[in-house]
Scaffold this motif. Structure first.
Motif, short mmCIF file in Angstrom:
data_model
loop_
_atom_site.label_atom_id
_atom_site.label_comp_id
_atom_site.label_asym_id
_atom_site.label_seq_id
_atom_site.Cartn_x
_atom_site.Cartn_y
_atom_site.Cartn_z
N LEU A 1 98.94 43.60 -40.26
CA LEU A 1 98.33 43.25 -41.54
C LEU A 1 98.84 44.16 -42.65
O LEU A 1 99.15 43.72 -43.76
CB LEU A 1 96.80 43.35 -41.46
N MET A 2 98.90 45.46 -42.33
CA MET A 2 99.41 46.42 -43.30
C MET A 2 100.86 46.08 -43.65
O MET A 2 101.27 46.11 -44.81
CB MET A 2 99.33 47.84 -42.73
N GLY A 3 101.63 45.75 -42.61
CA GLY A 3 103.03 45.40 -42.83
C GLY A 3 103.18 44.16 -43.69
O GLY A 3 104.04 44.10 -44.57
N HIS A 4 102.34 43.17 -43.43
CA HIS A 4 102.39 41.94 -44.23
C HIS A 4 102.09 42.25 -45.69
O HIS A 4 102.76 41.70 -46.60
CB HIS A 4 101.36 40.94 -43.68
N SER A 5 101.13 43.12 -45.92
CA SER A 5 100.73 43.43 -47.30
C SER A 5 101.82 44.19 -48.07
O SER A 5 101.79 44.24 -49.30
CB SER A 5 99.44 44.26 -47.31
N THR A 6 102.77 44.78 -47.34
CA THR A 6 103.86 45.51 -48.01
C THR A 6 105.18 44.74 -47.98
O THR A 6 106.24 45.29 -48.27
CB THR A 6 104.05 46.90 -47.36
N GLY A 7 105.11 43.45 -47.62
CA GLY A 7 106.29 42.60 -47.71
C GLY A 7 107.16 42.52 -46.48
O GLY A 7 108.29 42.01 -46.54
N PRO B 1 103.05 38.34 -49.68
CA PRO B 1 102.27 39.39 -49.03
C PRO B 1 100.76 39.19 -49.21
O PRO B 1 100.30 38.80 -50.29
CB PRO B 1 102.73 40.67 -49.74
N ILE B 2 100.01 39.43 -48.14
CA ILE B 2 98.56 39.37 -48.23
C ILE B 2 98.08 40.49 -49.15
O ILE B 2 98.67 41.58 -49.18
CB ILE B 2 97.94 39.50 -46.82
N LYS B 3 97.06 40.23 -49.91
CA LYS B 3 96.56 41.23 -50.85
C LYS B 3 95.85 42.36 -50.10
O LYS B 3 95.23 42.14 -49.06
CB LYS B 3 95.61 40.59 -51.87
N LYS B 4 95.93 43.55 -50.66
CA LYS B 4 95.34 44.72 -50.02
C LYS B 4 93.83 44.56 -49.84
O LYS B 4 93.27 44.96 -48.81
CB LYS B 4 95.63 45.98 -50.85
#
Length: 222
Positions: free
Chosen positions: A170-176, A183-186
């Protein structure tokens, strides 16, 4: 000679004081997450049950886990000094990896502060990253619950795998990392990191382990 006798009597009686003190100290169940060196060279389990007195330094000098805080199981963490038997070893048993490698301890420390910035002075690498001291050279670490309730090896294993397998992507997705996906929002990531989601994960983890006796981390008593 009389004075000498008084001095020796004092130290003889004083010698018994530590044992009485130690007997009265409350002990807390925690877990030592052993690194590659301790597991391979010393044959220690990766998640090892330990007991620490409440006077241990971890209760005053420690790091914490943002993820554990968000799911309601706040923990205190502390790195262990390396064992001399493997500290400088390049033994083939490590398969070209550092004996300090301990990914389960590392990913426990992913930053959940959406405003965090890279700061060399504090070791912060920003949102989604683990701080510098917890990177590849983390080594073994001890973990206890902040509320001093028992932290069992199964609890720690589930929390570590939740951080690595569920939250890190999830963290990786949020950073592209999943480009070209948007990217998912933080703030969406933060909403997902919560007690209900960990309860679901714990239930799945227990079924996979066929462990129907270990209480949930939310059900443990002092």
């Amino acid at each position: 000679m009389v004075d000498f006798r008084h001095v020796t009597d004092y130290f003889l009686s004083y010698a018994y004081t530590p044992s009485k003190f130690q007997a009265s100290v409350v002990r807390v169940k925690g877990v030592r997450i052993n690194c590659l060196g301790d597991v391979k060279m010393l044959k220690r389990p990766h998640f090892e049950e330990i007991e620490l007195p409440t006077t241990d330094s971890i209760f005053t000098q420690h790091d914490t886990s943002d993820i554990a805080d968000r799911i309601g199981i706040s923990v205190l963490t502390q790195r262990c000094p390396p064992d001399p038997k493997w500290a400088n070893s390049k033994d083939a048993m490590f398969e070209n990896k550092s004996p300090f490698n301990n990914q389960d301890a590392t990913f426990l420390h992913q930053c959940c502060d959406p405003d965090a910035k890279f700061d060399m002075s504090t070791g912060s690498l920003g949102w989604g990253w683990c701080s510098m001291p917890w990177q590849n050279g983390a080594g073994s670490a001890i973990v206890v619950r902040k509320d001093k309730k028992p932290l069992l090896p199964s609890h720690m294993e589930a929390l570590a795998k939740y951080c690595r397998n569920e939250i890190q992507p999830l963290m990786g997705h949020s950073t592209g990392e999943y480009h070209p996906e948007e990217p998912i929002k933080k703030d969406h990531v933060l909403k997902i990191i919560c007690r209900p989601m960990f309860v679901i994960y714990w239930s799945k983890f227990s079924r996979e382990k066929k462990d129907y006796t270990t209480p949930s981390p939310y059900d443990t008593a002092m």
